[in-house]
Scaffold this motif. Structure first.
Motif, PDB file in Angstrom:
ATOM      1  N   PHE A  16      55.236  82.136 178.476  1.00 44.28           N
ATOM      2  CA  PHE A  16      55.087  82.773 177.170  1.00 44.28           C
ATOM      3  C   PHE A  16      56.368  82.665 176.348  1.00 44.28           C
ATOM      4  O   PHE A  16      56.302  82.504 175.125  1.00 44.28           O
ATOM      5  CB  PHE A  16      54.639  84.228 177.318  1.00 44.28           C
ATOM      6  N   MET A  17      57.513  82.707 176.984  1.00 40.74           N
ATOM      7  CA  MET A  17      58.771  82.529 176.243  1.00 40.74           C
ATOM      8  C   MET A  17      58.904  81.087 175.739  1.00 40.74           C
ATOM      9  O   MET A  17      59.325  80.864 174.599  1.00 40.74           O
ATOM     10  CB  MET A  17      59.956  82.927 177.117  1.00 40.74           C
ATOM     11  N   ILE A  18      58.528  80.121 176.565  1.00 41.07           N
ATOM     12  CA  ILE A  18      58.554  78.717 176.145  1.00 41.07           C
ATOM     13  C   ILE A  18      57.554  78.505 175.009  1.00 41.07           C
ATOM     14  O   ILE A  18      57.846  77.830 174.012  1.00 41.07           O
ATOM     15  CB  ILE A  18      58.264  77.779 177.339  1.00 41.07           C
ATOM     16  N   HIS A  19      56.383  79.084 175.163  1.00 41.65           N
ATOM     17  CA  HIS A  19      55.334  78.998 174.145  1.00 41.65           C
ATOM     18  C   HIS A  19      55.847  79.549 172.811  1.00 41.65           C
ATOM     19  O   HIS A  19      55.635  78.954 171.739  1.00 41.65           O
ATOM     20  CB  HIS A  19      54.108  79.782 174.624  1.00 41.65           C
ATOM     21  N   ALA A  20      56.535  80.668 172.860  1.00 40.69           N
ATOM     22  CA  ALA A  20      57.089  81.279 171.649  1.00 40.69           C
ATOM     23  C   ALA A  20      58.092  80.335 170.992  1.00 40.69           C
ATOM     24  O   ALA A  20      58.060  80.126 169.769  1.00 40.69           O
ATOM     25  CB  ALA A  20      57.750  82.609 171.992  1.00 40.69           C
ATOM     26  N   PHE A  21      58.966  79.761 171.785  1.00 43.89           N
ATOM     27  CA  PHE A  21      59.984  78.852 171.268  1.00 43.89           C
ATOM     28  C   PHE A  21      59.342  77.640 170.588  1.00 43.89           C
ATOM     29  O   PHE A  21      59.709  77.276 169.464  1.00 43.89           O
ATOM     30  CB  PHE A  21      60.914  78.410 172.401  1.00 43.89           C
ATOM     31  N   VAL A  22      58.388  77.018 171.257  1.00 47.13           N
ATOM     32  CA  VAL A  22      57.734  75.823 170.709  1.00 47.13           C
ATOM     33  C   VAL A  22      56.994  76.165 169.418  1.00 47.13           C
ATOM     34  O   VAL A  22      57.081  75.427 168.427  1.00 47.13           O
ATOM     35  CB  VAL A  22      56.783  75.188 171.755  1.00 47.13           C
ATOM     36  N   ASP A  23      56.276  77.279 169.403  1.00 44.10           N
ATOM     37  CA  ASP A  23      55.549  77.681 168.193  1.00 44.10           C
ATOM     38  C   ASP A  23      56.494  77.853 167.012  1.00 44.10           C
ATOM     39  O   ASP A  23      56.224  77.367 165.917  1.00 44.10           O
ATOM     40  CB  ASP A  23      54.790  78.990 168.428  1.00 44.10           C
ATOM     41  N   VAL A  24      57.591  78.558 167.224  1.00 47.30           N
ATOM     42  CA  VAL A  24      58.520  78.820 166.123  1.00 47.30           C
ATOM     43  C   VAL A  24      59.235  77.538 165.688  1.00 47.30           C
ATOM     44  O   VAL A  24      59.424  77.306 164.481  1.00 47.30           O
ATOM     45  CB  VAL A  24      59.516  79.937 166.500  1.00 47.30           C
ATOM     46  N   VAL A  25      59.600  76.687 166.633  1.00 45.29           N
ATOM     47  CA  VAL A  25      60.266  75.420 166.290  1.00 45.29           C
ATOM     48  C   VAL A  25      59.346  74.545 165.429  1.00 45.29           C
ATOM     49  O   VAL A  25      59.806  73.869 164.500  1.00 45.29           O
ATOM     50  CB  VAL A  25      60.709  74.667 167.573  1.00 45.29           C
ATOM     51  N   ILE A  26      58.056  74.563 165.684  1.00 42.65           N
ATOM     52  CA  ILE A  26      57.105  73.803 164.867  1.00 42.65           C
ATOM     53  C   ILE A  26      56.824  74.525 163.551  1.00 42.65           C
ATOM     54  O   ILE A  26      56.682  73.896 162.503  1.00 42.65           O
ATOM     55  CB  ILE A  26      55.801  73.549 165.646  1.00 42.65           C
TER      56      ILE A  26
END
Length: 105
Positions: A16-26
């Protein structure tokens, strides 16, 4: 601050932390520079900035909630998983409909 409970596997919290990072970076370039960002990704069709920014807003919301929820209980994870599954399902349905419409033209 919420107390981390052991009933949620650590790997799921990390996901979920990785998911959050990827979502915000995109979401950041899609929200602020939709034409340029989509052009860099190879998008050849006309870019509708309102639609791109709405998609970015969804990515911001889901990503930030994933980060906040990564410290939650199993109940909050179930809600978060349901949100991600529903959003993903309808995103895929929308893409498939769009692909079908393009092939009919």
């Amino acid at each position: 601050m919420k107390r981390i409970t052991p009933d949620v596997p650590t790997i799921l919290r990390v996901f979920f932390m990785i998911h959050a990072f990827v979502d915000v970076v995109i979401a950041v370039p899609l929200f602020f520079f939709p034409w340029r960002f989509l052009e860099l990704l190879g998008w050849t069709m006309a870019v509708e900035p309102v639609t791109a920014r709405l998609a970015a807003a969804a990515l911001f919301a889901i990503g930030i909630e994933s980060l906040i929820g990564s410290r939650g209980t199993s109940d909050s994870f179930i809600s978060l998983l349901n949100l991600n599954i529903l959003w993903s399902f309808f995103a895929v349905c929308g893409l498939l409909i769009s692909i079908a419409e393009l092939s009919w033209q």
